[in-house]
Design a protein around this motif. Sequence first.
Motif, PDB file in Angstrom:
ATOM      1  N   LYS A  92      -2.356   2.849   9.427  1.00  0.00           N
ATOM      2  CA  LYS A  92      -3.608   2.165   9.117  1.00  0.00           C
ATOM      3  C   LYS A  92      -4.272   2.751   7.867  1.00  0.00           C
ATOM      4  N   LYS A  93      -4.116   4.043   7.672  1.00  0.00           N
ATOM      5  CA  LYS A  93      -4.702   4.670   6.491  1.00  0.00           C
ATOM      6  C   LYS A  93      -4.115   4.086   5.210  1.00  0.00           C
ATOM      7  N   TYR A  94      -2.793   3.972   5.149  1.00  0.00           N
ATOM      8  CA  TYR A  94      -2.160   3.538   3.903  1.00  0.00           C
ATOM      9  C   TYR A  94      -2.009   2.022   3.783  1.00  0.00           C
ATOM     10  N   TYR A  95      -2.267   1.297   4.868  1.00  0.00           N
ATOM     11  CA  TYR A  95      -2.299  -0.162   4.780  1.00  0.00           C
ATOM     12  C   TYR A  95      -3.679  -0.647   4.328  1.00  0.00           C
ATOM     13  N   ASP A  96      -4.647   0.227   4.358  1.00  0.00           N
ATOM     14  CA  ASP A  96      -5.997  -0.115   3.906  1.00  0.00           C
ATOM     15  C   ASP A  96      -5.950  -0.408   2.404  1.00  0.00           C
ATOM     16  N   GLU A  97      -6.423  -1.578   2.004  1.00  0.00           N
ATOM     17  CA  GLU A  97      -6.344  -1.960   0.594  1.00  0.00           C
ATOM     18  C   GLU A  97      -7.202  -1.084  -0.309  1.00  0.00           C
ATOM     19  N   ASN A  98      -8.103  -0.319   0.264  1.00  0.00           N
ATOM     20  CA  ASN A  98      -8.968   0.556  -0.535  1.00  0.00           C
ATOM     21  C   ASN A  98      -8.521   2.016  -0.518  1.00  0.00           C
ATOM     22  N   VAL A  99      -7.368   2.294   0.065  1.00  0.00           N
ATOM     23  CA  VAL A  99      -6.912   3.672   0.180  1.00  0.00           C
ATOM     24  C   VAL A  99      -6.631   4.278  -1.192  1.00  0.00           C
ATOM     25  N   LYS A 100      -6.976   5.550  -1.341  1.00  0.00           N
ATOM     26  CA  LYS A 100      -6.658   6.319  -2.539  1.00  0.00           C
ATOM     27  C   LYS A 100      -5.750   7.466  -2.124  1.00  0.00           C
ATOM     28  N   TYR A 101      -4.768   7.764  -2.923  1.00  0.00           N
ATOM     29  CA  TYR A 101      -3.895   8.887  -2.599  1.00  0.00           C
ATOM     30  C   TYR A 101      -3.580   9.672  -3.875  1.00  0.00           C
ATOM     31  N   GLU A 102      -3.404  10.966  -3.683  1.00  0.00           N
ATOM     32  CA  GLU A 102      -3.183  11.851  -4.825  1.00  0.00           C
ATOM     33  C   GLU A 102      -1.749  12.367  -4.899  1.00  0.00           C
ATOM     34  N   ASN A 160       8.260  -2.575  22.222  1.00  0.00           N
ATOM     35  CA  ASN A 160       8.471  -1.409  21.370  1.00  0.00           C
ATOM     36  C   ASN A 160       8.650  -1.933  19.953  1.00  0.00           C
ATOM     37  N   LEU A 161       8.325  -1.115  18.950  1.00  0.00           N
ATOM     38  CA  LEU A 161       8.442  -1.544  17.557  1.00  0.00           C
ATOM     39  C   LEU A 161       9.250  -0.547  16.735  1.00  0.00           C
ATOM     40  N   LYS A 162       9.990  -1.071  15.787  1.00  0.00           N
ATOM     41  CA  LYS A 162      10.673  -0.237  14.799  1.00  0.00           C
ATOM     42  C   LYS A 162      10.366  -0.826  13.428  1.00  0.00           C
ATOM     43  N   LEU A 163       9.749  -0.029  12.560  1.00  0.00           N
ATOM     44  CA  LEU A 163       9.315  -0.496  11.241  1.00  0.00           C
ATOM     45  C   LEU A 163      10.267  -0.019  10.154  1.00  0.00           C
ATOM     46  N   ILE A 164      10.618  -0.932   9.266  1.00  0.00           N
ATOM     47  CA  ILE A 164      11.424  -0.616   8.084  1.00  0.00           C
ATOM     48  C   ILE A 164      10.670  -1.146   6.876  1.00  0.00           C
ATOM     49  N   PHE A 165      10.492  -0.303   5.861  1.00  0.00           N
ATOM     50  CA  PHE A 165       9.697  -0.702   4.704  1.00  0.00           C
ATOM     51  C   PHE A 165      10.549  -1.380   3.626  1.00  0.00           C
ATOM     52  N   THR A 166      10.178  -2.619   3.353  1.00  0.00           N
ATOM     53  CA  THR A 166      10.839  -3.418   2.322  1.00  0.00           C
ATOM     54  C   THR A 166       9.753  -4.041   1.435  1.00  0.00           C
ATOM     55  N   PRO A 167       9.043  -3.236   0.642  1.00  0.00           N
ATOM     56  CA  PRO A 167       7.889  -3.717  -0.127  1.00  0.00           C
ATOM     57  C   PRO A 167       8.264  -4.741  -1.199  1.00  0.00           C
ATOM     58  N   VAL A 168       7.413  -5.740  -1.331  1.00  0.00           N
ATOM     59  CA  VAL A 168       7.638  -6.778  -2.336  1.00  0.00           C
ATOM     60  C   VAL A 168       6.615  -6.703  -3.470  1.00  0.00           C
ATOM     61  N   HIS A 169       5.701  -5.731  -3.384  1.00  0.00           N
ATOM     62  CA  HIS A 169       4.657  -5.608  -4.401  1.00  0.00           C
ATOM     63  C   HIS A 169       4.984  -4.532  -5.445  1.00  0.00           C
ATOM     64  N   GLU A 170       3.957  -4.068  -6.146  1.00  0.00           N
ATOM     65  CA  GLU A 170       4.162  -3.161  -7.266  1.00  0.00           C
ATOM     66  C   GLU A 170       4.566  -1.765  -6.801  1.00  0.00           C
ATOM     67  N   ARG A 171       4.743  -0.858  -7.793  1.00  0.00           N
ATOM     68  CA  ARG A 171       5.201   0.502  -7.497  1.00  0.00           C
ATOM     69  C   ARG A 171       4.328   1.184  -6.455  1.00  0.00           C
ATOM     70  N   SER A 172       3.037   0.916  -6.473  1.00  0.00           N
ATOM     71  CA  SER A 172       2.158   1.570  -5.520  1.00  0.00           C
ATOM     72  C   SER A 172       2.562   1.271  -4.080  1.00  0.00           C
ATOM     73  N   SER A 173       3.092   0.076  -3.814  1.00  0.00           N
ATOM     74  CA  SER A 173       3.516  -0.252  -2.453  1.00  0.00           C
ATOM     75  C   SER A 173       4.752   0.550  -2.065  1.00  0.00           C
ATOM     76  N   LEU A 174       5.613   0.816  -3.029  1.00  0.00           N
ATOM     77  CA  LEU A 174       6.783   1.648  -2.772  1.00  0.00           C
ATOM     78  C   LEU A 174       6.363   3.101  -2.564  1.00  0.00           C
ATOM     79  N   GLU A 175       5.388   3.561  -3.347  1.00  0.00           N
ATOM     80  CA  GLU A 175       4.896   4.929  -3.188  1.00  0.00           C
ATOM     81  C   GLU A 175       4.239   5.121  -1.825  1.00  0.00           C
ATOM     82  N   LYS A 176       3.438   4.147  -1.407  1.00  0.00           N
ATOM     83  CA  LYS A 176       2.806   4.235  -0.088  1.00  0.00           C
ATOM     84  C   LYS A 176       3.859   4.273   1.012  1.00  0.00           C
ATOM     85  N   SER A 177       4.941   3.531   0.818  1.00  0.00           N
ATOM     86  CA  SER A 177       6.021   3.533   1.806  1.00  0.00           C
ATOM     87  C   SER A 177       6.644   4.913   1.916  1.00  0.00           C
TER      88      SER A 177
END
Length: 239
Positions: A192-202, A154-171
């Motif tokens: 998988k949608k938001y981990y895609d490096e080519n994803v665009k979001y509005e 089983n998995l439990k995910l917690i977001f702790t982004p180390v990249h730019e603001r966009s990584s925090l927004e995706k989280s």
Amino acid sequence: MKKYLLTLVALFSTTLFAATDAQIVEHFKSTVQVPNITIEIVSRKAVEGIDGMDFVTLSLSDGTRSQKLSIFTKDDLIFPDVISIKQGGSIKEMMEMAELQKKLSAIYKKEEKKNVISLGNDPKKETLVVFTDPECPYCRQELAQIEQRLTTNNLKLIFTPVHERSSLEKSVIIYNETSKVKTDADKIKILKKYYDENVKYEQKISDADVAHIDALKLKYFGAGIKGVPFIVKEKELLK
């Protein structure tokens, strides 16, 4: 400061008259040629199974930067690490992990459910807690095999982004969207949608929501996590 600290490895075998806290501090003060260096003993504990050996953690700071350093001491000797054939590896790594898990446990037990994405609910499977970042290439590699991972854990995910603001927004977006679906398949699709490096979001993400993810990240990195993905057994955090 970093280049000076790296030279310590070559000096760890230096003998001391007696490895008291004060003498360890004085030894490293004379070794690290950094102006205004401050060295303190953070912790000291006996190494289980090795009589007379202690595991000592020091904090070194020049006023603007700081670094922790762990060593072993026995009698009048200092060692950078001790390898246990019986336990199959570095005792330093084992003790540092045990200390990290203790700190993480105190935080994890109080974590809000909204900050944890759960996948899998099989009581026969071990649960892993994964600290992750949607823009981390290694986290993307881990996510790519998530279905395979779920066959054994089983998995439990917690977001702790180390990249730019966009990584925090995706989280923020991932937390929001996964909270509205029920199945693992739907959650994985969102991941998988938001981990895609080519994803665009509005979606427009507020500063307050970004600050929440940033605080979540700082909380766990402050406990000792050094990078992502970081995976730990949940049972170790619930002790």
